[in-house]
Scaffold this motif. Structure first.
Motif, PDB file in Angstrom:
ATOM      1  N   LEU A 146       2.266  -7.789  -6.133  1.00 49.35           N
ATOM      2  CA  LEU A 146       2.589  -6.367  -6.256  1.00 49.35           C
ATOM      3  C   LEU A 146       3.844  -6.023  -5.470  1.00 49.35           C
ATOM      4  O   LEU A 146       3.909  -6.223  -4.259  1.00 49.35           O
ATOM      5  N   ILE A 147       4.839  -5.478  -6.164  1.00 42.70           N
ATOM      6  CA  ILE A 147       6.107  -5.112  -5.525  1.00 42.70           C
ATOM      7  C   ILE A 147       6.184  -3.619  -5.290  1.00 42.70           C
ATOM      8  O   ILE A 147       6.574  -3.159  -4.217  1.00 42.70           O
ATOM      9  N   LYS A 148       5.790  -2.827  -6.296  1.00 44.12           N
ATOM     10  CA  LYS A 148       5.830  -1.372  -6.148  1.00 44.12           C
ATOM     11  C   LYS A 148       4.695  -0.750  -6.956  1.00 44.12           C
ATOM     12  O   LYS A 148       4.150  -1.354  -7.879  1.00 44.12           O
ATOM     13  N   VAL A 149       4.349   0.469  -6.577  1.00 45.84           N
ATOM     14  CA  VAL A 149       3.312   1.236  -7.261  1.00 45.84           C
ATOM     15  C   VAL A 149       3.902   2.594  -7.614  1.00 45.84           C
ATOM     16  O   VAL A 149       4.544   3.229  -6.777  1.00 45.84           O
ATOM     17  N   LEU A 150       3.700   3.020  -8.851  1.00 48.28           N
ATOM     18  CA  LEU A 150       4.124   4.370  -9.212  1.00 48.28           C
ATOM     19  C   LEU A 150       2.959   5.318  -8.992  1.00 48.28           C
ATOM     20  O   LEU A 150       1.881   5.129  -9.563  1.00 48.28           O
ATOM     21  N   ILE A 151       3.154   6.298  -8.132  1.00 44.92           N
ATOM     22  CA  ILE A 151       2.150   7.333  -7.885  1.00 44.92           C
ATOM     23  C   ILE A 151       2.809   8.677  -8.187  1.00 44.92           C
ATOM     24  O   ILE A 151       3.747   9.089  -7.495  1.00 44.92           O
ATOM     25  N   TRP A 152       2.316   9.348  -9.215  1.00 44.70           N
ATOM     26  CA  TRP A 152       2.946  10.583  -9.672  1.00 44.70           C
ATOM     27  C   TRP A 152       1.868  11.621  -9.949  1.00 44.70           C
ATOM     28  O   TRP A 152       0.924  11.368 -10.691  1.00 44.70           O
ATOM     29  N   GLU A 153       2.014  12.786  -9.338  1.00 44.79           N
ATOM     30  CA  GLU A 153       1.070  13.881  -9.530  1.00 44.79           C
ATOM     31  C   GLU A 153      -0.369  13.464  -9.171  1.00 44.79           C
ATOM     32  O   GLU A 153      -1.304  13.678  -9.942  1.00 44.79           O
ATOM     33  N   CYS A 154      -0.504  12.856  -8.006  1.00 39.26           N
ATOM     34  CA  CYS A 154      -1.824  12.516  -7.451  1.00 39.26           C
ATOM     35  C   CYS A 154      -1.921  13.182  -6.072  1.00 39.26           C
ATOM     36  O   CYS A 154      -1.826  12.501  -5.034  1.00 39.26           O
ATOM     37  N   PRO A 155      -2.083  14.495  -6.013  1.00 35.39           N
ATOM     38  CA  PRO A 155      -1.920  15.241  -4.760  1.00 35.39           C
ATOM     39  C   PRO A 155      -2.990  14.968  -3.715  1.00 35.39           C
ATOM     40  O   PRO A 155      -2.782  15.278  -2.535  1.00 35.39           O
ATOM     41  N   ASN A 156      -4.130  14.399  -4.107  1.00 33.17           N
ATOM     42  CA  ASN A 156      -5.223  14.167  -3.159  1.00 33.17           C
ATOM     43  C   ASN A 156      -5.374  12.707  -2.750  1.00 33.17           C
ATOM     44  O   ASN A 156      -6.347  12.350  -2.084  1.00 33.17           O
ATOM     45  N   MET A 157      -4.429  11.874  -3.118  1.00 38.39           N
ATOM     46  CA  MET A 157      -4.517  10.459  -2.758  1.00 38.39           C
ATOM     47  C   MET A 157      -4.093  10.286  -1.305  1.00 38.39           C
ATOM     48  O   MET A 157      -2.909  10.346  -0.966  1.00 38.39           O
ATOM     49  N   LYS A 158      -5.069  10.020  -0.424  1.00 32.43           N
ATOM     50  CA  LYS A 158      -4.818   9.980   1.016  1.00 32.43           C
ATOM     51  C   LYS A 158      -4.577   8.573   1.538  1.00 32.43           C
ATOM     52  O   LYS A 158      -3.962   8.390   2.584  1.00 32.43           O
ATOM     53  N   ILE A 159      -5.098   7.567   0.829  1.00 28.38           N
ATOM     54  CA  ILE A 159      -5.008   6.190   1.297  1.00 28.38           C
ATOM     55  C   ILE A 159      -5.139   5.279   0.083  1.00 28.38           C
ATOM     56  O   ILE A 159      -5.697   5.676  -0.948  1.00 28.38           O
ATOM     57  N   PHE A 160      -4.625   4.068   0.189  1.00 27.06           N
ATOM     58  CA  PHE A 160      -4.768   3.142  -0.935  1.00 27.06           C
ATOM     59  C   PHE A 160      -6.126   2.458  -0.897  1.00 27.06           C
ATOM     60  O   PHE A 160      -6.839   2.415  -1.888  1.00 27.06           O
ATOM     61  N   SER A 161      -6.509   1.930   0.265  1.00 22.71           N
ATOM     62  CA  SER A 161      -7.796   1.249   0.407  1.00 22.71           C
ATOM     63  C   SER A 161      -8.351   1.476   1.801  1.00 22.71           C
ATOM     64  O   SER A 161      -7.601   1.580   2.778  1.00 22.71           O
ATOM     65  N   GLN A 162      -9.697   1.521   1.899  1.00 22.21           N
ATOM     66  CA  GLN A 162     -10.345   1.660   3.202  1.00 22.21           C
ATOM     67  C   GLN A 162     -10.282   0.355   3.990  1.00 22.21           C
ATOM     68  O   GLN A 162     -10.339   0.356   5.216  1.00 22.21           O
ATOM     69  N   GLY A 163     -10.176  -0.765   3.287  1.00 25.23           N
ATOM     70  CA  GLY A 163     -10.118  -2.068   3.950  1.00 25.23           C
ATOM     71  C   GLY A 163      -8.689  -2.566   4.106  1.00 25.23           C
ATOM     72  O   GLY A 163      -7.718  -1.858   3.807  1.00 25.23           O
ATOM     73  N   ASP A 164      -8.547  -3.796   4.566  1.00 22.09           N
ATOM     74  CA  ASP A 164      -7.233  -4.399   4.751  1.00 22.09           C
ATOM     75  C   ASP A 164      -6.617  -4.778   3.412  1.00 22.09           C
ATOM     76  O   ASP A 164      -7.322  -5.026   2.426  1.00 22.09           O
ATOM     77  N   ILE A 165      -5.295  -4.818   3.400  1.00 25.16           N
ATOM     78  CA  ILE A 165      -4.554  -5.188   2.195  1.00 25.16           C
ATOM     79  C   ILE A 165      -3.549  -6.269   2.556  1.00 25.16           C
ATOM     80  O   ILE A 165      -2.833  -6.158   3.547  1.00 25.16           O
ATOM     81  N   GLU A 166      -3.500  -7.301   1.745  1.00 26.95           N
ATOM     82  CA  GLU A 166      -2.467  -8.322   1.881  1.00 26.95           C
ATOM     83  C   GLU A 166      -1.538  -8.198   0.680  1.00 26.95           C
ATOM     84  O   GLU A 166      -1.881  -8.588  -0.431  1.00 26.95           O
ATOM     85  N   ALA A 167      -0.380  -7.594   0.899  1.00 31.12           N
ATOM     86  CA  ALA A 167       0.605  -7.366  -0.163  1.00 31.12           C
ATOM     87  C   ALA A 167       1.991  -7.629   0.406  1.00 31.12           C
ATOM     88  O   ALA A 167       2.783  -6.724   0.626  1.00 31.12           O
ATOM     89  N   GLU A 168       2.266  -8.886   0.633  1.00 28.78           N
ATOM     90  CA  GLU A 168       3.485  -9.262   1.352  1.00 28.78           C
ATOM     91  C   GLU A 168       4.763  -8.963   0.565  1.00 28.78           C
ATOM     92  O   GLU A 168       5.847  -8.878   1.150  1.00 28.78           O
ATOM     93  N   SER A 169       4.658  -8.792  -0.763  1.00 30.48           N
ATOM     94  CA  SER A 169       5.845  -8.518  -1.569  1.00 30.48           C
ATOM     95  C   SER A 169       6.083  -7.031  -1.799  1.00 30.48           C
ATOM     96  O   SER A 169       7.096  -6.650  -2.384  1.00 30.48           O
ATOM     97  N   PHE A 170       5.162  -6.193  -1.340  1.00 29.22           N
ATOM     98  CA  PHE A 170       5.251  -4.762  -1.594  1.00 29.22           C
ATOM     99  C   PHE A 170       6.505  -4.158  -0.963  1.00 29.22           C
ATOM    100  O   PHE A 170       6.792  -4.359   0.207  1.00 29.22           O
ATOM    101  N   MET A 171       7.251  -3.388  -1.778  1.00 30.74           N
ATOM    102  CA  MET A 171       8.512  -2.800  -1.316  1.00 30.74           C
ATOM    103  C   MET A 171       8.460  -1.278  -1.223  1.00 30.74           C
ATOM    104  O   MET A 171       9.339  -0.675  -0.609  1.00 30.74           O
ATOM    105  N   GLY A 172       7.461  -0.647  -1.844  1.00 25.92           N
ATOM    106  CA  GLY A 172       7.384   0.799  -1.724  1.00 25.92           C
ATOM    107  C   GLY A 172       6.738   1.470  -2.918  1.00 25.92           C
ATOM    108  O   GLY A 172       6.401   0.837  -3.915  1.00 25.92           O
ATOM    109  N   ILE A 173       6.568   2.791  -2.779  1.00 32.07           N
ATOM    110  CA  ILE A 173       5.984   3.611  -3.831  1.00 32.07           C
ATOM    111  C   ILE A 173       7.093   4.281  -4.622  1.00 32.07           C
ATOM    112  O   ILE A 173       8.021   4.849  -4.054  1.00 32.07           O
TER     113      ILE A 173
END
Length: 228
Positions: free
Chosen positions: A156-183
């Protein structure tokens, strides 16, 4: 049963089924006219692309962990009865998933839900081929995953998040996403990505910024109203 002999099914599109309540029920009731039918496990072994749209009464996408081992593309749009798509148990079957598009589902609160019973194990949820996540116009969405198991998102490099006004967190647990560059926070793919430390902190910071912006707009409106 629907398509019970199509063991080579690779692409399935379901659209505008107004009475469909459960896509893959565990035990379809005899004579139940509200259920379209069910796909047996053998029908889904080769399924690579699943698209569901405009099924307003659909409340359950997958009830039990079934074989989605070859699913690569998942698209769900305009299904306003859904609150989640999968449980963590089912998600562990999606080892080849590459693309996920969830759009305009106003009741969706999370994409992956933790199990109701305490079945927590040390086994991680692996989406190691998942490279595209689009979350668009999900007004009730608060998180991607509400459980504590580790999410492995190595592609996973990027995630598109659009018009999701109540999204406070991606996951309650740990995330391993070493290639992630941003939203990606704009529908324009050429705009800069929003990034802060890691995937979880990026979602948190973006939510905080949205709250501050809304608060500032309310204050400005109130000030202008009082001045007039």
């Amino acid at each position: 049963a629907l398509l019970e002999r199509t063991s080579n099914l690779e692409y399935l599109q379901i659209s505008r089924c107004r009475v469909l309540e459960e896509l893959f029920p565990s035990q379809p009731e005899q004579g139940d006219t509200k259920t379209l039918g069910h796909l047996t496990t053998s029908s889904l072994v080769r399924l690579q692309k699943l698209c569901v749209s405009s099924c307003g009464h659909l409340t359950t996408l997958v009830h039990l962990p079934m074989s989605f081992s070859n699913l690569k593309h998942l698209s769900v749009k305009d299904c306003h009865g859904l609150k989640c798509l999968f449980t963590s148990t089912t998600a562990k079957k999606l080892v080849h998933l590459e693309e996920m598009y969830i759009m305009r589902c106003k009741s969706v609160e999370e994409i992956l839900a933790k199990e109701l019973e305490d079945t927590t194990t040390s086994e991680a949820i692996q989406f190691e081929r998942l490279n595209t996540i689009i979350l668009d116009s999900l007004s009730s969405l608060s998180c991607f995953y509400s459980g504590n198991e580790i999410l492995l998102l190595s592609s996973l490099i990027k995630v598109l998040i659009w018009e999701c006004p109540n999204m406070k967190i991606f996951s309650q647990g740990d995330i391993e996403a070493e290639s992630f560059m941003g939203i990606q926070v704009s529908l324009d793919p050429n705009e800069d990505l929003f990034f802060h430390q890691d995937l979880n902190n990026t979602v948190k910071r973006r939510f905080q910024q949205n709250v501050r912006t809304l608060f500032e707009l309310i204050n400005r409106f109130y000030f202008d109203y009082c001045m007039n």
